[in-house]
Motif scaffolding. Structure first.
Motif, PDB file in Angstrom:
ATOM      1  N   THR A 558     -20.280  -6.885  -4.663  1.00 49.91           N
ATOM      2  CA  THR A 558     -19.010  -6.576  -5.461  1.00 49.91           C
ATOM      3  C   THR A 558     -17.881  -7.877  -5.468  1.00 49.91           C
ATOM      4  OG1 THR A 558     -18.122  -5.630  -3.094  1.00 49.91           O
ATOM      5  CG2 THR A 558     -19.090  -4.147  -4.590  1.00 49.91           C
ATOM      6  N   VAL A 578     -18.622  -4.368 -14.408  1.00 53.20           N
ATOM      7  CA  VAL A 578     -19.791  -5.404 -13.799  1.00 53.20           C
ATOM      8  C   VAL A 578     -19.482  -6.842 -14.343  1.00 53.20           C
ATOM      9  CG1 VAL A 578     -22.103  -6.139 -13.596  1.00 53.20           C
ATOM     10  CG2 VAL A 578     -21.326  -3.806 -13.583  1.00 53.20           C
ATOM     11  N   THR A 587     -20.138  -5.644  -8.908  1.00 51.63           N
ATOM     12  CA  THR A 587     -19.165  -4.562  -9.383  1.00 51.63           C
ATOM     13  C   THR A 587     -17.704  -4.958  -8.854  1.00 51.63           C
ATOM     14  OG1 THR A 587     -21.091  -3.107  -9.297  1.00 51.63           O
ATOM     15  CG2 THR A 587     -18.661  -2.130  -9.655  1.00 51.63           C
TER      16      THR A 587
END
Length: 794
Positions: A558, A578, A587
């Motif tokens: 992430t 994304v 993400t």
């Protein structure tokens, strides 16, 4: 004849002690400022010139296009030197790869210090013409596990013992043998802080990942220096090597448009700034600024001399008339007055040297220099004597021509009058003096306002109690234990790992793609690897989404973005979207308020944060505010020592690191304030002398006015009015002049203050108040004089 000129001049000095003091002290102050600035400029202009190959040494740099803008950098791929040697070796004497100069732990027995040094290819000793005091400069070539020490470091570890072949341990991971000791490199040079040198091959051996990179041209993390061969032209050679990197990049990375070029050593210090791929100067701006300031301050002192000399012309008119009547030629009179001004100038020069000696320690502290008077340099004394002669000539040229022009018949008959316009040149010079002084005051206030503006800029995190320490050893492995122990002891609130300090960017990456991205756009974002507690430690502000959490194993893939990154990327509702990095999906889980990491005067760069996949170089610690700071820091150090007793613990407060970002502007502001105060002092000295002279000239008038009923206030206003008008005129000239120049200076800053009206009001008001205070002493003194004594004077 010459002897008599100086004898007469000396008698005049003693006869008029008050005016002599003002003349000499004013000139001495102006000269002292000029000498200090001259020494500072000499230090700046001679930066790096101590190296014999100064005109042939270059640094290999590159322009690259990122985020739609051309940036210039000194970092290169580790294979740059080898490629240039292979392709263009005949045009270079040396091409050398080097690491950054940073602190390492050097251990010898019980002695353990942090010292700055570099990994360098062995020929650095030849390129920099380093003077070896012990051992051999070829030691780095013969043994990969060797080290060269500066004389100061060798003394710190071995005292007077022979250090050759002694074994030092570097960062508790490599044992190296001392192969030589070199003379400490000059203070005013790029390499002054390189206290030891390790072989480049040793760097490669302890960092095997360098040789295993799939694309060695895609990572810039080292520096490349070179010495151009005598037959080669630097500019032409720079053009020839421009594509050396582009030719080695895969097609998809050529959009970065790397252009390799050579930056000569003579430009490193004063011409180090680039904008859109163009060299736009740098420190040379300060050289010009202070050079002009020094000339102006000296000019103020010379104006004092001119004003007081011409103002007292009537006192010496009879002397001139008698000397002309008995046969003195005008050239002899001119020589007489020049002799007097040069004598005063040399007395002032001697006093100026004493003032410089007293001021140098404080000046060096402010300027962050180690400047000294060049006692043994013939050029210094030649320049000093020439400087005193020139100042004496310049200060005396108008009085000499003015006084020698008196007509003896009119003077001796008593019909000589200076005329209504005789004071005009003095008035013009007073206006010039205060115009310069007020401009300097305004400039000082604007510089400090700009610094304050940067300091008050929102930074997006909390600096209070935040401490940074670099870690380059096995303590990385014990991060969790150290963190838990310190929290249990209540020494800290939180602690995190980071790839960069909170006040700098050590890592940036390209290779990012997102929905809607222009495929031709090359990007480069600061991309900091951090541990889960980073946000809690620095206290960043989550604007959308959430922070990293140990409760989500998916957080390893992430990103958290800052506001500038969201604006640049242009994603609407970015949380949950994304971004691909090197083809891998990440993400977006959160958006944080922009963190002010680099220059406080430039826009915040689009930045990303991800969870670190390896041990990072920096520990960031939030001290417990309920504990005494020094006690908490001592507790932190003791716990760190448990996991590596051989490593020194060195930390810095983020507050201090942030304050250093304003170093240049603060230095400029402090020096400008110093010069402004001296300018006002010199101008006030001259004004004091002129006011004294005017009061003396109008003694009878003042007596008559008092007899006729004039009050002290009336007389004070009469004597002060003319000076206030002159200073008021100076304000009217200096305000638009200062506004224009300072507005141009502020254009260099993207994040800049406004030039407020009150700055001009305060500066002008201050100048008027100083004028009143200076003139009032003489005016009130004259107004209080007994009128009977005034009317009896002849």
């Amino acid at each position: 004849m010459i002897k008599s000129y100086f004898k007469i001049g000396w008698r005049n000095l003693l006869r008029n002690k008050g005016y002599s003091f003002i003349n000499i002290s004013g000139l001495a102050l102006g000269m002292a400022v000029a000498i200090l600035i001259g020494l500072w400029i000499y230090d700046e202009l001679t930066f790096n010139t101590s190296f014999p190959n100064y005109n042939r040494i270059v640094q290999v740099m590159q322009h690259q296009t990122f985020n739609g803008k051309v940036g210039s950098q000194i970092s290169n791929p580790a294979v740059m030197a080898e490629e240039i040697r292979h392709m263009y070796g005949s045009d270079f004497t040396y091409v050398l790869q080097a690491s950054w100069n940073y602190e390492h732990t050097l251990t010898y027995g019980e002695k353990m210090f942090l010292k700055p040094g570099s990994y360098f290819e062995p020929e650095v000793t030849d390129m920099l013409s380093m003077k070896m005091l012990l051992g051999s400069k070829d030691g780095l070539k013969k043994d990969m596990n060797s080290i060269l020490l500066s004389a100061s470091v060798a003394e710190a570890y071995f005292g007077k013992d022979d250090p050759i072949d002694k074994i030092l341990r570097v960062d508790n991971q490599s044992d190296v043998k001392v192969a030589g000791v070199y003379e400490d490199l000059p203070e005013n040079s790029r390499f002054n802080d390189m206290k030891f040198i390790l072989p480049w091959n040793l760097y490669l051996s302890i960092n095997p990942w360098v040789g295993k990179m799939e694309n060695p041209w895609g990572s810039n993390f080292t520096q490349t220096y070179a010495q151009v061969a005598d037959h080669a032209n630097i500019a032409e050679l720079s053009d020839r090597i421009r594509d050396v990197k582009a030719n080695r990049l895969p097609p998809d990375e050529k959009r970065y448009n790397p252009i390799v070029f050579l930056h000569p050593m003579w430009k490193w210090h004063l011409y180090s700034e680039f904008k859109d791929g163009v060299n736009v100067g740098g420190g040379i701006g300060n050289v010009w600024l202070f050079g002009i300031t020094g000339v102006f301050v000296l000019l103020l002192a010379c104006i004092n001399f001119m004003n007081l000399s011409t103002a007292r012309s009537e006192k010496r008119s009879k002397e001139v008339g008698i000397r002309k009547s008995i046969g003195s030629a005008r050239t002899q009179l001119i020589t007489q007055f020049f002799s007097e001004s040069i004598m005063i100038s040399f007395l002032a020069f001697c006093l100026a040297i004493l003032l410089v000696l007293c001021a140098l320690p404080g000046f060096n502290t402010v300027a962050e220099k180690k400047i000294a008077i060049l006692w043994t340099e013939p050029l210094f004394w030649l320049a000093g004597i020439g400087f005193a002669l020139l100042t004496g000539f310049f200060a005396g040229i108008y009085p000499a021509l003015f006084l020698s022009s008196f007509q003896p018949v009119k003077v001796l008959k008593g019909t000589f009058k200076a005329g209504r316009l005789a004071s005009l040149p003095r008035q013009v010079l007073v206006v010039v003096q205060f115009t310069i002084s007020i401009t300097l005051i305004i400039g000082t206030m604007v510089v400090y306002k700009q610094v304050k503006h940067g300091q008050n800029r929102p930074i997006g995190y909390t600096r209070d109690g935040l401490v940074t320490t670099s870690v380059n050893d096995e303590r990385h492995k014990h991060f969790e234990v150290i963190r838990t122990t310190l929290k249990d002891k209540r020494a800290i609130v939180e602690m995190a790992e980071s790839g960069s300090p909170t006040t700098d960017v050590w890592n940036s990456n390209g290779g990012f793609d997102w929905e809607g991205k222009d495929p031709t756009l090359a990007v480069d974002f600061p991309n900091n690897g951090v541990s889960h507690e980073y946000g809690k430690t620095i206290g960043w502000e989550i604007k959308e989404g959430r922070d990293f959490s140990r409760d989500f194993t998916s957080d390893s893939s992430t990103f958290i973005l800052n506001e500038s990154a969201v604006a640049f990327i242009g994603l609407k509702d970015p949380v949950g979207k994304v971004i691909h990095w090197e083809g891998k999906p990440f993400t977006i889980i959160g958006i944080v308020k922009d963190l002010l990491v680099q220059s406080p005067y430039q826009p915040v760069r689009p930045s990303m944060f991800h969870l670190a996949t390896r041990s990072e170089n920096v520990f960031i610690i939030k001290l417990n505010p309920e504990r005494n700071t020094q006690e908490a820091l001592a507790e932190v150090e003791s716990v760190f020592k448990l996991y590596n007793p051989t490593a020194p613990f060195k930390s810095s407060f983020v507050d201090d690191d942030f304050a250093r970002k304003f170093g240049n502007e603060k230095r400029v502001g402090t020096l400008a304030a110093f010069f402004a105060v001296l300018a006002i002092l010199i101008s006030s000295l001259g004004l004091f002398g002129l006011a004294s002279f005017v009061a003396e000239q109008r003694t009878k008038e003042i007596g008559i006015r008092k007899v006729l009923g004039a009050s002290v206030a009336n007389l004070w206003g009469m004597l002060s009015k003319d000076f206030l008008v002159l200073v008021g005129l100076s304000c009217m000239i200096s305000v638009p002049l200062a506004w224009y120049e300072l507005n141009q200076w502020l254009q260099d800053y993207d994040y800049r203050t406004e030039i407020s009206w009150w700055i001009f009001a305060v500066s002008a008001g201050g100048a008027l108040v100083i004028t009143l205070l200076t003139v009032s002493f003489q005016a009130i003194k004259a107004a209080l004089m007994n009128p009977m004594k005034s009317l009896r004077t002849e």
